[in-house]
Design a protein around this motif. Sequence first.
Motif, PDB file in Angstrom:
ATOM      1  N   ASP A  19       0.823  -1.212   0.000  1.00  0.00           N
ATOM      2  CA  ASP A  19       0.000   0.000   0.000  1.00  0.00           C
ATOM      3  C   ASP A  19       0.855   1.259   0.000  1.00  0.00           C
ATOM      4  N   ALA A  20       1.997   1.203   0.708  1.00  0.00           N
ATOM      5  CA  ALA A  20       2.883   2.365   0.817  1.00  0.00           C
ATOM      6  C   ALA A  20       3.836   2.471  -0.374  1.00  0.00           C
ATOM      7  N   LYS A  21       3.607   1.646  -1.391  1.00  0.00           N
ATOM      8  CA  LYS A  21       4.388   1.679  -2.637  1.00  0.00           C
ATOM      9  C   LYS A  21       5.844   1.248  -2.446  1.00  0.00           C
ATOM     10  N   SER A  33      21.472  -7.888   9.658  1.00  0.00           N
ATOM     11  CA  SER A  33      20.246  -7.694  10.430  1.00  0.00           C
ATOM     12  C   SER A  33      19.082  -8.502   9.864  1.00  0.00           C
ATOM     13  N   GLY A  34      19.284  -9.211   8.781  1.00  0.00           N
ATOM     14  CA  GLY A  34      18.216  -9.984   8.171  1.00  0.00           C
ATOM     15  C   GLY A  34      17.474  -9.240   7.078  1.00  0.00           C
ATOM     16  N   TYR A  35      17.839  -7.968   6.884  1.00  0.00           N
ATOM     17  CA  TYR A  35      17.174  -7.195   5.837  1.00  0.00           C
ATOM     18  C   TYR A  35      18.049  -6.048   5.363  1.00  0.00           C
ATOM     19  N   CYS A  36      17.639  -5.446   4.258  1.00  0.00           N
ATOM     20  CA  CYS A  36      18.330  -4.290   3.683  1.00  0.00           C
ATOM     21  C   CYS A  36      17.255  -3.362   3.129  1.00  0.00           C
ATOM     22  N   ILE A  37      17.390  -2.063   3.363  1.00  0.00           N
ATOM     23  CA  ILE A  37      16.408  -1.090   2.888  1.00  0.00           C
ATOM     24  C   ILE A  37      17.085  -0.130   1.916  1.00  0.00           C
ATOM     25  N   LEU A  38      16.509  -0.013   0.741  1.00  0.00           N
ATOM     26  CA  LEU A  38      16.952   0.969  -0.241  1.00  0.00           C
ATOM     27  C   LEU A  38      15.861   2.038  -0.285  1.00  0.00           C
ATOM     28  N   GLU A  39      15.976   3.047   0.576  1.00  0.00           N
ATOM     29  CA  GLU A  39      14.903   4.011   0.767  1.00  0.00           C
ATOM     30  C   GLU A  39      14.592   4.829  -0.479  1.00  0.00           C
ATOM     31  N   PRO A  67       9.744   5.685   7.436  1.00  0.00           N
ATOM     32  CA  PRO A  67       8.694   6.702   7.303  1.00  0.00           C
ATOM     33  C   PRO A  67       7.759   6.342   6.146  1.00  0.00           C
ATOM     34  N   LEU A  68       6.497   6.075   6.469  1.00  0.00           N
ATOM     35  CA  LEU A  68       5.516   5.724   5.443  1.00  0.00           C
ATOM     36  C   LEU A  68       4.502   6.835   5.271  1.00  0.00           C
ATOM     37  N   ASP A  69       3.977   6.980   4.069  1.00  0.00           N
ATOM     38  CA  ASP A  69       2.899   7.924   3.803  1.00  0.00           C
ATOM     39  C   ASP A  69       1.598   7.237   4.193  1.00  0.00           C
ATOM     40  N   GLU A  70       1.069   7.595   5.360  1.00  0.00           N
ATOM     41  CA  GLU A  70      -0.116   6.928   5.892  1.00  0.00           C
ATOM     42  C   GLU A  70      -1.357   7.153   5.045  1.00  0.00           C
ATOM     43  N   ASP A  71      -1.358   8.188   4.221  1.00  0.00           N
ATOM     44  CA  ASP A  71      -2.510   8.469   3.361  1.00  0.00           C
ATOM     45  C   ASP A  71      -2.687   7.391   2.290  1.00  0.00           C
ATOM     46  N   LEU A  72      -1.629   6.671   1.962  1.00  0.00           N
ATOM     47  CA  LEU A  72      -1.700   5.631   0.944  1.00  0.00           C
ATOM     48  C   LEU A  72      -2.258   4.314   1.465  1.00  0.00           C
ATOM     49  N   LYS A  82      -0.771   1.644  12.794  1.00  0.00           N
ATOM     50  CA  LYS A  82      -0.854   2.477  14.000  1.00  0.00           C
ATOM     51  C   LYS A  82      -0.617   1.649  15.263  1.00  0.00           C
ATOM     52  N   GLN A  83      -1.139   0.424  15.299  1.00  0.00           N
ATOM     53  CA  GLN A  83      -0.905  -0.445  16.458  1.00  0.00           C
ATOM     54  C   GLN A  83       0.584  -0.754  16.607  1.00  0.00           C
ATOM     55  N   ILE A  84       1.244  -0.995  15.501  1.00  0.00           N
ATOM     56  CA  ILE A  84       2.679  -1.303  15.537  1.00  0.00           C
ATOM     57  C   ILE A  84       3.474  -0.082  15.987  1.00  0.00           C
ATOM     58  N   ILE A  85       3.164   1.083  15.429  1.00  0.00           N
ATOM     59  CA  ILE A  85       3.886   2.311  15.766  1.00  0.00           C
ATOM     60  C   ILE A  85       3.662   2.693  17.225  1.00  0.00           C
ATOM     61  N   ASN A  86       2.432   2.568  17.709  1.00  0.00           N
ATOM     62  CA  ASN A  86       2.126   2.948  19.093  1.00  0.00           C
ATOM     63  C   ASN A  86       2.719   1.994  20.116  1.00  0.00           C
ATOM     64  N   SER A  87       3.089   0.786  19.702  1.00  0.00           N
ATOM     65  CA  SER A  87       3.649  -0.172  20.652  1.00  0.00           C
ATOM     66  C   SER A  87       5.166  -0.216  20.636  1.00  0.00           C
ATOM     67  N   LYS A  88       5.801   0.597  19.774  1.00  0.00           N
ATOM     68  CA  LYS A  88       7.262   0.549  19.699  1.00  0.00           C
ATOM     69  C   LYS A  88       7.877   1.159  20.954  1.00  0.00           C
ATOM     70  N   PRO A  89       8.980   0.603  21.440  1.00  0.00           N
ATOM     71  CA  PRO A  89       9.643   1.127  22.633  1.00  0.00           C
ATOM     72  C   PRO A  89      10.138   2.557  22.419  1.00  0.00           C
ATOM     73  N   VAL A  90      10.004   3.370  23.454  1.00  0.00           N
ATOM     74  CA  VAL A  90      10.445   4.761  23.396  1.00  0.00           C
ATOM     75  C   VAL A  90      11.747   4.884  24.175  1.00  0.00           C
ATOM     76  N   PRO A  91      12.804   5.462  23.582  1.00  0.00           N
ATOM     77  CA  PRO A  91      14.069   5.611  24.311  1.00  0.00           C
ATOM     78  C   PRO A  91      13.923   6.584  25.482  1.00  0.00           C
ATOM     79  N   ASN A  92      14.550   6.237  26.597  1.00  0.00           N
ATOM     80  CA  ASN A  92      14.522   7.088  27.777  1.00  0.00           C
ATOM     81  C   ASN A  92      15.680   8.074  27.652  1.00  0.00           C
ATOM     82  N   ALA A  93      15.364   9.346  27.547  1.00  0.00           N
ATOM     83  CA  ALA A  93      16.371  10.375  27.280  1.00  0.00           C
ATOM     84  C   ALA A  93      17.376  10.514  28.428  1.00  0.00           C
ATOM     85  N   GLU A  94      16.929  10.287  29.663  1.00  0.00           N
ATOM     86  CA  GLU A  94      17.811  10.491  30.810  1.00  0.00           C
ATOM     87  C   GLU A  94      18.844   9.376  30.948  1.00  0.00           C
TER      88      GLU A  94
END
Length: 106
Positions: A19-21, A33-39, A67-72, A82-94
């Motif tokens: 969907d995100a082309k 890492s098991g994968y390669c991304i050609l952005e 970074p995906l275009d969510e409109d697509l 959205k479920q995947i993005i909202n469940s990703k771990p957030v780095p603790n800045a401190e």
Amino acid sequence: MNIKVTPNNLNKLEKIFDDAKYVLRFEKGSFTSGYCILEHKKVVVINKFLNLEGRINTLVDILTTLPLDEDLLTAESHKLYKQIINSKPVPNAEEGEISTGTEEAE
């Protein structure tokens, strides 16, 4: 995020990339890492020797960093994304550690 390891869920994850082309390819290669991304070309190459669980976990990892275009996205793909993005771990800045947001403040 805990996604059940089923071929149907793998298809749902693959559909998000479609969907995100992005072109999703399963190829032989020496990916540390098991994968390669050609952005710039919107191509994601996954090690074809990964089992079903490895493929699902790898696609989830990629979705949290890409970074995906969510409109697509279709409604079903957008909901899962959205479920995947909202469940990703957030780095603790401190402390420089990864937090899942479930820890209590001291």
